[in-house]
Each structure stands twice: as C-alpha cells, then as structure tokens.
Design a protein around this motif. Structure first.
Motif, PDB file in Angstrom:
ATOM      1  N   HIS A   1       7.250  13.189  -6.087  1.00 12.42           N
ATOM      2  CA  HIS A   1       6.063  12.323  -6.076  1.00 12.42           C
ATOM      3  C   HIS A   1       6.294  11.403  -4.822  1.00 12.42           C
ATOM      4  CE1 HIS A   1       6.228  13.366 -10.348  1.00 12.42           C
ATOM      5  NE2 HIS A   1       5.085  12.885 -10.411  1.00 12.42           N
ATOM      6  N   GLY A   2       6.758  11.889  -3.699  1.00 15.27           N
ATOM      7  CA  GLY A   2       6.687  11.140  -2.311  1.00 15.27           C
ATOM      8  C   GLY A   2       7.316   9.690  -2.372  1.00 15.27           C
ATOM      9  N   TYR A   3       8.379   9.681  -3.008  1.00 17.52           N
ATOM     10  CA  TYR A   3       9.127   8.489  -2.864  1.00 17.52           C
ATOM     11  C   TYR A   3      10.525   8.670  -1.967  1.00 17.52           C
ATOM     12  CZ  TYR A   3       7.117   6.421  -7.080  1.00 17.52           C
ATOM     13  OH  TYR A   3       6.191   5.821  -7.967  1.00 17.52           O
ATOM     14  N   GLN A   4      10.817   7.794  -1.159  1.00 18.57           N
ATOM     15  CA  GLN A   4      12.046   7.725  -0.581  1.00 18.57           C
ATOM     16  C   GLN A   4      13.029   6.953  -1.386  1.00 18.57           C
ATOM     17  OE1 GLN A   4      11.791   5.960   3.647  1.00 18.57           O
ATOM     18  NE2 GLN A   4       9.508   6.065   3.168  1.00 18.57           N
ATOM     19  N   TYR A   5      14.442   7.404  -1.203  1.00 19.65           N
ATOM     20  CA  TYR A   5      15.325   6.946  -2.070  1.00 19.65           C
ATOM     21  C   TYR A   5      16.647   6.587  -1.397  1.00 19.65           C
ATOM     22  CZ  TYR A   5      16.911  11.689  -2.336  1.00 19.65           C
ATOM     23  OH  TYR A   5      17.250  12.886  -1.773  1.00 19.65           O
ATOM     24  N   LEU A   6      17.300   5.849  -1.948  1.00 18.05           N
ATOM     25  CA  LEU A   6      18.889   5.539  -1.407  1.00 18.05           C
ATOM     26  C   LEU A   6      19.672   5.514  -2.827  1.00 18.05           C
ATOM     27  CD1 LEU A   6      20.770   4.433   0.547  1.00 18.05           C
ATOM     28  CD2 LEU A   6      19.991   2.134   0.179  1.00 18.05           C
ATOM     29  N   VAL A   7      20.786   6.162  -2.790  1.00 18.61           N
ATOM     30  CA  VAL A   7      21.566   6.347  -4.010  1.00 18.61           C
ATOM     31  C   VAL A   7      22.867   5.736  -3.640  1.00 18.61           C
ATOM     32  CG1 VAL A   7      22.426   7.978  -5.615  1.00 18.61           C
ATOM     33  CG2 VAL A   7      20.212   8.398  -4.735  1.00 18.61           C
TER      34      VAL A   7
ATOM     35  N   CYS B   1       0.880  -1.314  -0.046  1.00 21.59           N
ATOM     36  CA  CYS B   1      -0.093  -0.045   0.016  1.00 21.59           C
ATOM     37  C   CYS B   1       0.923   1.312   0.205  1.00 21.59           C
ATOM     38  CB  CYS B   1      -0.980   0.058   1.388  1.00 21.59           C
ATOM     39  SG  CYS B   1      -2.084  -1.314   1.516  1.00 21.59           S
ATOM     40  N   GLU B   2       2.021   1.389   0.523  1.00 22.16           N
ATOM     41  CA  GLU B   2       3.008   2.228   0.671  1.00 22.16           C
ATOM     42  C   GLU B   2       3.955   2.462  -0.777  1.00 22.16           C
ATOM     43  OE1 GLU B   2       5.061   1.996   4.107  1.00 22.16           O
ATOM     44  OE2 GLU B   2       3.494   1.330   5.149  1.00 22.16           O
ATOM     45  N   LYS B   3       4.382   3.419  -0.960  1.00 21.27           N
ATOM     46  CA  LYS B   3       5.413   3.716  -1.849  1.00 21.27           C
ATOM     47  C   LYS B   3       6.467   2.983  -1.439  1.00 21.27           C
ATOM     48  CE  LYS B   3       3.375   7.515  -4.508  1.00 21.27           C
ATOM     49  NZ  LYS B   3       3.790   8.821  -5.097  1.00 21.27           N
ATOM     50  N   PRO B   4       7.487   2.456  -2.540  1.00 23.85           N
ATOM     51  CA  PRO B   4       8.580   1.618  -1.994  1.00 23.85           C
ATOM     52  C   PRO B   4       9.717   2.741  -2.002  1.00 23.85           C
ATOM     53  CG  PRO B   4       8.246   1.493  -4.532  1.00 23.85           C
ATOM     54  CD  PRO B   4       7.073   2.157  -3.847  1.00 23.85           C
ATOM     55  N   VAL B   5      10.854   2.155  -1.436  1.00 20.41           N
ATOM     56  CA  VAL B   5      11.994   3.091  -1.412  1.00 20.41           C
ATOM     57  C   VAL B   5      12.825   2.685  -2.797  1.00 20.41           C
ATOM     58  CG1 VAL B   5      14.271   3.214  -0.230  1.00 20.41           C
ATOM     59  CG2 VAL B   5      12.389   2.955   1.273  1.00 20.41           C
ATOM     60  N   ILE B   6      13.247   3.561  -3.278  1.00 24.30           N
ATOM     61  CA  ILE B   6      14.016   3.461  -4.690  1.00 24.30           C
ATOM     62  C   ILE B   6      15.437   3.417  -4.258  1.00 24.30           C
ATOM     63  CG2 ILE B   6      13.980   4.416  -7.029  1.00 24.30           C
ATOM     64  CD1 ILE B   6      11.202   3.321  -6.195  1.00 24.30           C
ATOM     65  N   ILE B   7      16.001   2.392  -4.972  1.00 25.65           N
ATOM     66  CA  ILE B   7      17.444   2.205  -4.840  1.00 25.65           C
ATOM     67  C   ILE B   7      18.105   2.329  -6.160  1.00 25.65           C
ATOM     68  CG2 ILE B   7      19.489   0.968  -3.820  1.00 25.65           C
ATOM     69  CD1 ILE B   7      17.389  -0.438  -2.115  1.00 25.65           C
ATOM     70  N   MET B   8      19.040   3.163  -6.260  1.00 26.60           N
ATOM     71  CA  MET B   8      19.672   3.490  -7.395  1.00 26.60           C
ATOM     72  C   MET B   8      20.965   3.909  -7.665  1.00 26.60           C
ATOM     73  SD  MET B   8      17.405   6.813  -8.440  1.00 26.60           S
ATOM     74  CE  MET B   8      16.923   7.942  -7.218  1.00 26.60           C
ATOM     75  N   ASP B   9      21.727   3.589  -8.756  1.00 28.52           N
ATOM     76  CA  ASP B   9      23.020   4.110  -8.619  1.00 28.52           C
ATOM     77  C   ASP B   9      23.298   5.466  -9.108  1.00 28.52           C
ATOM     78  OD1 ASP B   9      23.148   4.032 -11.425  1.00 28.52           O
ATOM     79  OD2 ASP B   9      24.153   2.069 -11.669  1.00 28.52           O
ATOM     80  N   ALA B  10      24.313   5.946  -9.202  1.00 34.22           N
ATOM     81  CA  ALA B  10      24.689   7.439  -9.465  1.00 34.22           C
ATOM     82  C   ALA B  10      24.352   7.808 -11.004  1.00 34.22           C
ATOM     83  CB  ALA B  10      26.181   7.702  -9.148  1.00 34.22           C
ATOM     84  N   GLY B  11      24.507   6.718 -11.894  1.00 35.81           N
ATOM     85  CA  GLY B  11      24.146   7.055 -13.298  1.00 35.81           C
ATOM     86  C   GLY B  11      22.711   7.331 -13.464  1.00 35.81           C
ATOM     87  N   ILE B  12      21.839   6.895 -12.515  1.00 37.55           N
ATOM     88  CA  ILE B  12      20.206   7.015 -12.904  1.00 37.55           C
ATOM     89  C   ILE B  12      20.123   8.232 -11.832  1.00 37.55           C
ATOM     90  CG2 ILE B  12      17.877   6.175 -12.379  1.00 37.55           C
ATOM     91  CD1 ILE B  12      19.424   3.305 -12.730  1.00 37.55           C
ATOM     92  N   ALA B  13      20.882   8.721 -10.889  1.00 43.98           N
ATOM     93  CA  ALA B  13      20.121   9.464  -9.969  1.00 43.98           C
ATOM     94  C   ALA B  13      20.674  11.083 -10.162  1.00 43.98           C
ATOM     95  CB  ALA B  13      20.955   9.190  -8.490  1.00 43.98           C
ATOM     96  N   SER B  14      20.382  11.470 -11.121  1.00 41.41           N
ATOM     97  CA  SER B  14      20.413  12.832 -11.558  1.00 41.41           C
ATOM     98  C   SER B  14      19.751  13.898 -10.610  1.00 41.41           C
ATOM     99  CB  SER B  14      20.064  13.096 -13.042  1.00 41.41           C
ATOM    100  OG  SER B  14      18.559  13.007 -13.199  1.00 41.41           O
TER     101      SER B  14
END
Length: 123
Positions: A101-107, A78-91
């Motif tokens: 858009h209310g996402y948590q993230y880990l870069v 039901c919740e938005k996920p934490v988005i994990i991505m590398d530096a190439g995507i994390a502009s």
C-alpha cells in the motif's frame, strides 16, 4: 504516525461488555477480562484516532483496520505517513501489506541488535 496498543483489565466478570474478553494481559492478570486500546499519534504527538478492541484481539490484526479508519482524517498531509510500530504489530504479513500500500515504516524489533539494519525506501 506512531501506532501502539495496550490493554487494561476489569476486576469482576464485566458480563455486560462484549469486548471484555480474556487474553494476554500486560499486567499478568490472566484472572480478569481485558479490553485492548489502540492509539495513533501524528508526528507532533497529537492523537489522530483511537479504538477499543476486544481483550483477546491479535495485535497484528489491528493495523490495517486502524490505518483504514484514518483515511482522510489528516487534511494537512498529502503524503502517506511513515508508520512506526513495535515488534508485536510488525508481523511479516503487516510489513507486506504496508509495502503493497506504499507506506514507509519503522519497526522496533526484539531481534539481535548486532545484525545489519535493513532500510526500505518505498519512494
């Protein structure tokens, strides 16, 4: 969710595949056309979605497209996920989009690891 990209090359011209384009090959094959493969995994490591992009696709430009295509595909969450991505995507624009858009993230960053870790809570 873990989101990452890779690419693979074709030996030959691959003229019948419109997504086979010359781009930055991770295998240093600038002489061959490529396709870029995107994959999203859930927290248990199961695939939630995948997509084939042109070989010259800009990695940061794929994030919103992939996340938009996953809407409603995980009925247990039901919740938005934490988005994990590398530096190439994390502009910077992707980070701003995730926040908007209310996402948590880990870069995973290539920057100096001695600097202070910045934590951003959205909830």
């Amino acid at each position: 969710m873990l989101y990452d990209l890779t690419n693979t090359y074709f030996e030959g011209q691959c003229t019948q595949n419109p997504k086979a384009q010359f781009g930055r090959s991770k295998e240093k094959r600038s002489d061959c056309p490529l396709v870029t493969l995107g994959l999203v995994l859930d927290g248990d490591g199961f695939p939630l979605g995948s997509q084939v992009f042109p070989g010259n696709a800009s990695e940061p430009a794929t994030l919103a497209l992939m996340l938009g295509g996953l809407q409603g595909k995980n009925p247990l969450s039901c919740e938005k996920p934490v988005i994990i991505m590398d530096a190439g995507i994390a502009s910077a624009s992707n980070i701003a989009w995730l926040i908007e858009h209310g996402y948590q993230y880990l870069v995973v960053s290539r920057k100096d690891t001695q600097k202070t870790l910045e934590t951003r809570k959205v909830w």
